[in-house]
Design an enzyme around this catalytic site. Structure first.
Site: not given
Ligand code: AHR
Length: 481
Positions: A168-169, A292
């Site tokens: 993730n990211e 997201e």
């Molecule tokens: O949704 C909050 C955060 O935002 C998540 O953990 C991350 O993936 C993003 O930066």
């Protein structure tokens, strides 16, 4: 006046566009969903009954878990069995996560919601073997150590894992990687995300932050043959400034229009990332998952800054609806999105305060759009009044029209020519209020859906008179669709 053109080649609006995201963050899971077996809050197997019922009512199709940034620190073995290892949630307030909610509890949540699994694996601080073992633990029906371990914890049959995210990211909290480095790691990790038995995993590679088209380019160039989908993250900040994002409740008209302008940037993002993807994947085999998205404001006063707790107004409902319209337009490529996040975090559907629970305006936007799930998009052409937007779909002999008037000071008339004679009206509902209208624990039903009366039908023509700051859905039988 606009015309809806059925019959032309148009994509299906995947119901997973209405997906959710639940991270171990603040009160998103603990209290918001999971209260535990010994709680006095009414629950079934530890999951609060009021939240599950509300979420079932909006037909949640898929829930992404366990993060977010949390995913790249999560070690799944600590979240199974009787002896759970507590961990510090370094990203989100530095609080201790007891790991009470783990793999088995997640699948119980999905079971109660009747939703699909979208699990995000740990690339940032986890090993290939750890990821491989987790997949085996969840999906292998055999006598291997991982399958036996699952059985020893009370689950005989494997579960279905439909979607699995590899990191993730990874460009940020998930490891601060450069795109080529991630592309190589992605290729390696995904090798061990295997299909066992009849389970088929859709593999999701970590995609770009907002308008980082280079990330998409490099990852697609090097790894598109090994992925089924690529993600994208984009949040709406009213100011565009991470240091002073703006308040959820206390905002003026200028902030309203600026928030909407920034929301509509999603259309540009999807078009441009889509163009890059088209270069490597013209057949659109690889999905673009906006896993997201949503509004991100300054936290409510007096709350833990790491818990990302914010109130939710008509502005959020309109942001959600306009995003739905954009996702529909890009449905040929965009086949899943996950709003951040489901309960008590960022642009939530539900807010809780101990035993109390309220539905937010965003919840009602999701409620208004359920008829678009798995419907076929009906493209429109023509000119709409300023500050309005419309989306149309068809399913089961009926057409669903949803319209937004985001002008704060004037009503709007939407005239739309549907592809056949209009018959029985199946649904006509509205969400409207002042820009800052919201529900509170003291007044939980200040805002909600109401019957929409200002609809007129003549032959195939539908006329909707929308008040300022409103979202409407009308569903009607239409001959020949
Ligand atoms: O949704 C909050 C955060 O935002 C998540 O953990 C991350 O993936 C993003 O930066």
């Amino acid at each position: 006046m606009i015309t809806a053109v059925a019959g032309s080649a148009a994509p299906v609006i995947d119901r997973r566009i209405y997906g959710q995201f639940a991270e171990h963050l603040g009160r998103g899971i603990y209290e918001g969903l999971w209260v535990g077996e010994s709680s006095e809050i009414p629950h079934r197997n530890g999951l609060r009954v009021d939240a599950i019922q509300a979420l079932r009512d909006i037909k949640v199709p898929v829930v992404r878990w366990p993060g977010g940034c949390f995913a790249d620190e999560y070690h799944w073995l600590q979240g199974i069995g009787a002896d759970r290892g507590a961990m510090v949630n370094t990203h989100w307030g530095g609080v201790v996560d007891p790991n009470e909610f783990g793999t088995h509890e997640y699948f119980e949540l999905l079971n109660q919601l009747d939703a699909e699994a979208y699990i995000n694996g740990n690339v940032g601080s986890g090993t290939v073997a750890e990821m491989q073992d987790w997949i085996e633990y969840m999906t292998l029906d055999s006598h291997t150590p991982m399958a036996e371990l699952r059985k020893s914890h009370g689950r005989d049959q494997p579960w279905k894992v439909q979607f699995f995210g590899v990191g993730n990211e990874s460009w940020g909290c998930g490891g601060n990687m450069m795109p080529l480095h991630y592309a190589n790691l992605y290729r390696q990790y995904q090798t061990y995300v295997r299909d066992y038995g009849d389970n088929r995993i859709t593999k999701v590679a970590c995609g770009a932050n907002s308008d980082d088209y280079e990330w998409t380019d490099v990852v697609m160039a090097r790894a598109s043959g090994h992925m089924d989908a690529l993600s994208l993250h984009y949040y709406t900040l009213p100011t565009g400034n991470w240091d002073v994002k703006g308040a959820a409740l206390d905002f003026d008209d200028a902030a309203w229009y600026e928030t909407i302008r920034r929301t509509l940037f999603m259309d540009t993002l999807l078009a441009r990332h889509g163009e890059v993807m088209d270069r490597y994947d013209p057949a659109k085999r690889v999905g673009l998952y906006v896993d997201e998205w949503g509004t991100w404001y300054d936290v409510e006063q007096g709350t833990n800054p790491g818990f990302l707790y914010q109130q939710n107004t008509m502005r959020d409902a309109v942001v959600a609806a306009l995003n739905f319209h954009v996702f529909h337009r890009h449905a040929a490529r965009v086949r899943m999105t996950n709003i951040a996040q489901m309960v008590n975090v960022l642009q939530a559907m539900l807010l809780t305060d101990g035993p109390r629970l309220i539905k937010t305006p965003t919840y009602f936007a999701f409620a208004l759009y359920t008829d678009h799930h798995d419907a076929t998009l009906v493209p429109t052409k023509g000119v709409l009044p300023p500050h309005t937007d419309v989306t149309v779909s068809r399913k089961d002999g009926a057409v669903t029209v949803s319209a937004v008037n985001y002008a704060l000071d004037r009503p709007a008339r939407i005239e739309i020519d549907l592809p056949g004679a209009i018959g029985t009206l199946r649904r006509s509902e509205i969400l409207t209020g002042a820009s800052t209208s919201h529900n509170t624990f003291e007044v939980p039903t200040a805002l909600g859906l109401a019957a929409f009366e200002d609809v007129a039908v003549t032959g195939s023509r539908l006329v909707l008179d929308l008040p300022p700051c409103s979202i409407v859905t009308v569903r009607a039988d239409v001959a020949g669709v």
